[in-house]
Design an enzyme around this catalytic site. Sequence first.
Site, PDB file in Angstrom:
ATOM      1  N   ASP A   1     -34.335 -20.268  30.625  1.00 36.60           N
ATOM      2  CA  ASP A   1     -34.737 -20.099  29.226  1.00 36.60           C
ATOM      3  C   ASP A   1     -36.009 -19.276  29.150  1.00 36.60           C
ATOM      4  O   ASP A   1     -36.752 -19.163  30.132  1.00 36.60           O
ATOM      5  CB  ASP A   1     -34.956 -21.472  28.579  1.00 36.60           C
ATOM      6  CG  ASP A   1     -34.765 -21.450  27.069  1.00 36.60           C
ATOM      7  OD1 ASP A   1     -34.685 -20.347  26.492  1.00 36.60           O
ATOM      8  OD2 ASP A   1     -34.696 -22.539  26.469  1.00 36.60           O
ATOM      9  N   GLY A   2     -36.260 -18.716  27.991  1.00 36.25           N
ATOM     10  CA  GLY A   2     -37.468 -17.942  27.771  1.00 36.25           C
ATOM     11  C   GLY A   2     -38.626 -18.826  27.375  1.00 36.25           C
ATOM     12  O   GLY A   2     -38.522 -20.049  27.319  1.00 36.25           O
TER      13      GLY A   2
ATOM     14  N   GLU B   1     -33.546 -27.025  23.607  1.00 37.45           N
ATOM     15  CA  GLU B   1     -34.056 -26.400  24.826  1.00 37.45           C
ATOM     16  C   GLU B   1     -34.699 -27.442  25.743  1.00 37.45           C
ATOM     17  O   GLU B   1     -34.509 -27.414  26.959  1.00 37.45           O
ATOM     18  CB  GLU B   1     -35.069 -25.311  24.467  1.00 37.45           C
ATOM     19  CG  GLU B   1     -34.430 -24.071  23.858  1.00 37.45           C
ATOM     20  CD  GLU B   1     -35.442 -23.090  23.311  1.00 37.45           C
ATOM     21  OE1 GLU B   1     -35.059 -21.923  23.076  1.00 37.45           O
ATOM     22  OE2 GLU B   1     -36.611 -23.464  23.116  1.00 37.45           O
TER      23      GLU B   1
ATOM     24  N   LYS C   1     -46.378 -12.586  28.017  1.00 35.56           N
ATOM     25  CA  LYS C   1     -46.340 -14.005  27.642  1.00 35.56           C
ATOM     26  C   LYS C   1     -47.270 -14.864  28.506  1.00 35.56           C
ATOM     27  O   LYS C   1     -47.473 -16.037  28.204  1.00 35.56           O
ATOM     28  CB  LYS C   1     -44.898 -14.525  27.763  1.00 35.56           C
ATOM     29  CG  LYS C   1     -43.898 -13.786  26.884  1.00 35.56           C
ATOM     30  CD  LYS C   1     -44.186 -13.969  25.416  1.00 35.56           C
ATOM     31  CE  LYS C   1     -43.257 -13.153  24.540  1.00 35.56           C
ATOM     32  NZ  LYS C   1     -41.850 -13.543  24.659  1.00 35.56           N
TER      33      LYS C   1
END
Length: 223
Positions: free
Chosen positions: A80-81, A102, A120
Site C-alpha cells: 500500500d501507499g 487499509e 513522502k
Amino acid sequence: MDAKQRAGARSVEFIEDGMTVGLGTGSTAYWMVKRLGERVREGLRVRCVPTSRRTEEQARALGIPLVTFADVQQLDLAIDGADEIGPGLALIKGGGGALLREKLVAAAARRFVVIADAGKKAEVLGKFPLPVEVVPFAWEVTARRVAEVTRTEPALRRDASGGVFVTDNGNYILDCRCGEIHDPARMERALKMLTGVVECGLFVGMADLAVVATADDVEIIER
C-alpha cells in the site's frame, strides 16, 4: 517512468506465486495493481483482497483474482501507499479515504510493504493532515474530542461536489493539521480511545519495509 510508477512496479517483485495479497489504494498503489495485472496475465497465481471499491474495480478489470476475509483470514503480503513516511516507518495514511480498510488489511498480513515517492519521506510526521474516521452520528461531539487530543481544529472532509465525503464504510473523515507529531504511537492510542472514532490514519509499527522511489532510483528501507 515516474517515481510512483517505479515504486509500484518494484513492489510487485515481492509477490510470489501462490500468495494471498492485500492491494492498497491510491495513486502509487494504482501502478502496483497495474503491474500485478500484467504479471497475472503472464501466469502468476495470486488471490487478492482490495482495500477499497476503487481498487476492487481496477483489479477486476485487470483479471486479478479476488477473495474476501470470508475466504481467507491471513494474508502473505500487503502492499500500500502512504501520505507520509516517518522514522521507524511510522506512517500517515488515509488521504484517499480508505484508512480503515487499509489498516485492517495491513494488520492481517504477515508482511506489510509501503510504496511511495521520495517526497513522502519526513523526519517528523505531521506535515500531511492526519485523517480520523468517525461515525456520522454526533460527529460534531466527536470532533471536539479529537480537537482536544490533536490540539487543532479538525476539518470535515468534503467531496468534489462540496458534499460531505463518505467512506466505503459509510463514515466521515476529519482532517487534522497537527503539525509535528513527535510521538505518533501515543497519538494513535489516544485517538482510538475516543468514543465515535472508528480509526485514525497513523500506522505505527505496522510497515516492515518501504519501497521509496525517485525518477531514476529505488531505495529499500527496512524497519
